[in-house]
Enzyme design. Structure first.
Site, PDB file in Angstrom:
ATOM      1  N   ASP A  82       0.863  -1.185   0.000  1.00 23.31           N
ATOM      2  CA  ASP A  82       0.000   0.000   0.000  1.00 23.31           C
ATOM      3  C   ASP A  82       0.901   1.236   0.000  1.00 23.31           C
ATOM      4  O   ASP A  82       2.117   1.109   0.119  1.00 23.31           O
ATOM      5  CB  ASP A  82      -0.918   0.008   1.219  1.00 23.31           C
ATOM      6  CG  ASP A  82      -0.186  -0.382   2.486  1.00 23.31           C
ATOM      7  OD1 ASP A  82       0.977   0.036   2.664  1.00 23.31           O
ATOM      8  OD2 ASP A  82      -0.765  -1.113   3.318  1.00 23.31           O
ATOM      9  N   ASP A  84       1.637   4.922   1.692  1.00 25.88           N
ATOM     10  CA  ASP A  84       1.368   5.812   2.812  1.00 25.88           C
ATOM     11  C   ASP A  84       1.911   7.199   2.497  1.00 25.88           C
ATOM     12  O   ASP A  84       2.977   7.346   1.906  1.00 25.88           O
ATOM     13  CB  ASP A  84       2.034   5.285   4.086  1.00 25.88           C
ATOM     14  CG  ASP A  84       1.514   3.912   4.485  1.00 25.88           C
ATOM     15  OD1 ASP A  84       0.295   3.672   4.319  1.00 25.88           O
ATOM     16  OD2 ASP A  84       2.313   3.069   4.928  1.00 25.88           O
ATOM     17  N   ASP A 166      10.195   3.926  13.027  1.00 30.79           N
ATOM     18  CA  ASP A 166      10.875   2.816  13.693  1.00 30.79           C
ATOM     19  C   ASP A 166      12.266   2.532  13.118  1.00 30.79           C
ATOM     20  O   ASP A 166      13.276   2.688  13.792  1.00 30.79           O
ATOM     21  CB  ASP A 166       9.996   1.545  13.731  1.00 30.79           C
ATOM     22  CG  ASP A 166       9.335   1.204  12.398  1.00 30.79           C
ATOM     23  OD1 ASP A 166       9.638   1.861  11.368  1.00 30.79           O
ATOM     24  OD2 ASP A 166       8.513   0.264  12.376  1.00 30.79           O
TER      25      ASP A 166
HETATM   26  P1  ATP Z   1       4.202  -2.880   5.198  1.00 30.75           P
HETATM   27  O1  ATP Z   1       3.029  -1.972   4.946  1.00 30.75           O
HETATM   28  O2  ATP Z   1       4.862  -3.383   3.991  1.00 30.75           O
HETATM   29  O3  ATP Z   1       3.909  -3.929   6.194  1.00 30.75           O
HETATM   30  P2  ATP Z   1       5.286  -0.502   6.346  1.00 30.75           P
HETATM   31  O4  ATP Z   1       6.695  -0.128   6.661  1.00 30.75           O
HETATM   32  O5  ATP Z   1       4.550   0.353   5.375  1.00 30.75           O
HETATM   33  O6  ATP Z   1       5.330  -2.007   5.888  1.00 30.75           O
HETATM   34  P3  ATP Z   1       3.184   0.136   8.175  1.00 30.75           P
HETATM   35  O7  ATP Z   1       2.748  -0.642   9.374  1.00 30.75           O
HETATM   36  O8  ATP Z   1       2.269   0.297   7.028  1.00 30.75           O
HETATM   37  O9  ATP Z   1       4.539  -0.574   7.711  1.00 30.75           O
HETATM   38  O10 ATP Z   1       3.655   1.544   8.700  1.00 30.75           O
HETATM   39  C1  ATP Z   1       3.984   2.619   7.834  1.00 30.75           C
HETATM   40  C2  ATP Z   1       5.171   3.379   8.387  1.00 30.75           C
HETATM   41  O11 ATP Z   1       4.849   3.941   9.658  1.00 30.75           O
HETATM   42  C3  ATP Z   1       6.416   2.549   8.641  1.00 30.75           C
HETATM   43  O12 ATP Z   1       7.199   2.409   7.485  1.00 30.75           O
HETATM   44  C4  ATP Z   1       7.113   3.329   9.712  1.00 30.75           C
HETATM   45  O13 ATP Z   1       7.807   4.421   9.162  1.00 30.75           O
HETATM   46  C5  ATP Z   1       5.960   3.896  10.515  1.00 30.75           C
HETATM   47  N1  ATP Z   1       5.617   3.021  11.662  1.00 30.75           N
HETATM   48  C6  ATP Z   1       4.709   2.038  11.687  1.00 30.75           C
HETATM   49  N2  ATP Z   1       4.633   1.451  12.876  1.00 30.75           N
HETATM   50  C7  ATP Z   1       5.527   2.084  13.655  1.00 30.75           C
HETATM   51  C8  ATP Z   1       5.939   1.938  15.028  1.00 30.75           C
HETATM   52  N3  ATP Z   1       5.387   1.001  15.808  1.00 30.75           N
HETATM   53  N4  ATP Z   1       6.873   2.790  15.479  1.00 30.75           N
HETATM   54  C9  ATP Z   1       7.417   3.736  14.686  1.00 30.75           C
HETATM   55  N5  ATP Z   1       7.090   3.896  13.403  1.00 30.75           N
HETATM   56  C10 ATP Z   1       6.152   3.102  12.891  1.00 30.75           C
HETATM   57 MG    MG Z   2       2.501   0.239   4.777  1.00 29.14          MG
END
Ligand code: ATP
Ligand code: MG
Length: 476
Positions: A82, A84, A166
């Site tokens: 997705d 963001d 993170d």
């Molecule tokens: P995917 O969607 O492929 O699982 P993602 O990195 O996009 O991976 P998401 O859970 O969609 O993960 O979160 C989007 C973004 O928000 C992350 O890339 C990170 O920068 C931030 N993020 C998410 N969860 C946390 C957390 N617990 N602590 C700090 N930052 C976070």
């Molecule tokens: Mg994501």
């Protein structure tokens, strides 16, 4: 390295970009900037809705970027799940710009902008929690005694936003208008070196949000990256902090861990880092009591899940959870039987107890716990095939899941007296052949009147909850 993932021409360009010497750890205010010729991302790979959201916000005078997983994945030539968006606009301001936008979340306010079935998630820049300012900001941000962040709505600048993310690889910002990437935390360096590295002090960042330990493992498995050693070191000791995470959030996380297509490797990492027992305490206990069978059953279930996902097939979380918990049943059934409970009620009671214990850790919704029970119940019924029973079972909507589960048990070495083969054949043959198969059963003492021996053979009992049942009926 990028060598296998980036098309050759772009690869060359990307390689020509040199990561400058690392700045001191404390100056984060100026990012590395990669121009469009220094990275392999092309606008065409990005959801047009995501681009339009970013450009609309920019036209309205706000800062806006694509951020997080999508930028990371595009750099690795992985199809993003997705897209963001991060912006300087507040959730209310974002909502005002779009017709189909909804503000969601309490702990963390976000805006979902809907385009048909696609949702673009827009988050306002946030700051890290200034420690010791709880009182002033108590309605915006708060922590508990162990340093965990409870609410998280302190807005900040782009620089702040990068620092509160993170991992370094998740803190890359892509501007589709200029096609530039902003890198505040040396994320490009870590992507190149295949490293999962927390931004800031690892122990503190895990204490703020222990779910980051699960995320580290999830990304390590998905991307086949290593967890950088300082980010890996505190995990084993801090794993128990997961006990303080709301069970509903852990359920979401567990699905992400096991349904991303890398479940076997994820499971191995979870076990190695002492995280598995925090999520599935009863299964971890079974791994100690009966290591080979339990590990094999879990692996086979996860392997099968990964395969299905890579084939684009659906996976039902209930089946997976039924498998993860199944090896924990026998010890409980035996305990209840030793207190004088007959086998079937003991099985029912053990299943009930196990699921309610598990739900305190991970809030498995009813729509999944019901089918888990049904899959398990089916294991009791599959051995009893006489008369019209076999045909009635075939009609049962849970037959397929129950049968697949039986094969899974057998694949882990559980002895069922050839029950899986019998059912495989039964589904395949003509009606008259089916009648023969049922008749052959009664010759072998299967039937309503067959004595149900309560075997005390330990090696058999350990193999699985239904082992005694099936071995007494299927005729070995
Ligand atoms: P995917 O969607 O492929 O699982 P993602 O990195 O996009 O991976 P998401 O859970 O969609 O993960 O979160 C989007 C973004 O928000 C992350 O890339 C990170 O920068 C931030 N993020 C998410 N969860 C946390 C957390 N617990 N602590 C700090 N930052 C976070
Ligand atoms: Mg994501």
């Amino acid at each position: 390295s990028f060598s296998q993932t980036v098309p050759p021409m772009l690869k060359k360009l990307f390689k020509s970009f040199r990561t400058p010497a690392r700045r001191g750890n404390h100056s984060h205010s100026t990012p590395e900037v990669l121009s469009s010729s220094q990275h392999p991302i092309e606008r065409g790979e990005i959801s047009r809705y995501a681009i339009s959201v970013v450009e609309r916000l920019q036209q309205a005078g706000y800062q806006a970027y694509l951020v997080g997983g999508c930028v990371r994945d595009l750099l690795l030539d992985i199809d993003p799940k997705d897209f963001d968006v991060a912006t300087s606009a507040t959730p209310e301001q974002v909502r005002a710009e779009f017709r189909n936008a909804r503000v969601i979340g309490r702990r963390f306010k976000l805006v979902h902008v809907h385009f048909g079935r696609e949702i673009i998630e827009v988050a306002t820049f946030r700051a890290n929690h200034p420690e010791g300012e709880e009182e002033e900001n108590s309605n915006l941000s708060s922590r508990n005694e162990s340093g965990r962040i409870l609410r998280d709505n302190v807005y900040g600048s782009l620089e702040d936003d990068a620092q509160r993310r993170d991992f370094t690889i998740n803190a890359l910002y892509y501007d589709p208008s200029t096609e530039r990437i902003l890198d505040y935390a040396n994320g490009v360096h870590d992507i190149r070196n295949h490293l999962i590295r927390l931004i800031g002090d690892p122990t503190q960042r895990y204490q703020e949000d222990p779910v980051r330990m699960l995320r580290a493992v999830r990304f390590a498995a998905k991307l086949d990256f290593d967890i950088e050693k300082h980010s890996a070191a505190p995990i084993y000791k801090l794993a128990p902090l997961l006990g303080g995470i709301p069970a509903a959030r852990l359920f979401d996380e567990v699905l992400k861990l096991f349904l991303a297509g890398y479940a076997v490797y994820t499971y191995e990492l979870l076990v190695d880092y002492g995280l598995f027992g925090q999520l599935f305490p009863a299964s971890a206990e079974a791994l100690k009591l009966n290591p080979d069978y339990t590990d094999q059953l879990i692996r086979n279930a996860l392997d099968n899940t990964d395969l299905r996902i890579h084939q684009g097939k659906t996976v039902t979380p209930a089946f997976l959870l039924a498998a993860l918990l199944w090896p924990a049943l026998p010890a409980r059934v035996i305990k209840l039987q030793d207190r004088g409970m007959p086998p079937i009620p003991a099985m029912q009671e053990a299943a009930h107890e196990l699921i309610s214990e598990q739900c305190q850790r991970i809030a498995v919704p009813k729509r999944f716990t019901m089918p888990i029970r049904e899959i398990w119940d089916m294991q009791e019924r599959l051995p009893r095939r006489s008369g019209k029973r076999a045909d009635m079972l075939l009609e049962n909507p849970r037959f397929r899941a129950g049968y697949d589960f039986l094969l899974l048990r057998e694949s882990a070495g559980e002895e069922t007296g050839g029950l899986g083969d019998w059912w495989t054949r039964y589904q395949d043959v003509s009606d008259s052949e089916r009648r023969n198969m049922i008749r052959d059963l009664s010759n072998k003492d299967d039937g309503p009147g067959a004595p149900r021996k309560r075997k005390r053979n330990n090696s058999k009992r350990k193999r699985g909850p239904a082992a005694e049942n099936s071995s007494s009926t299927a005729g070995e």
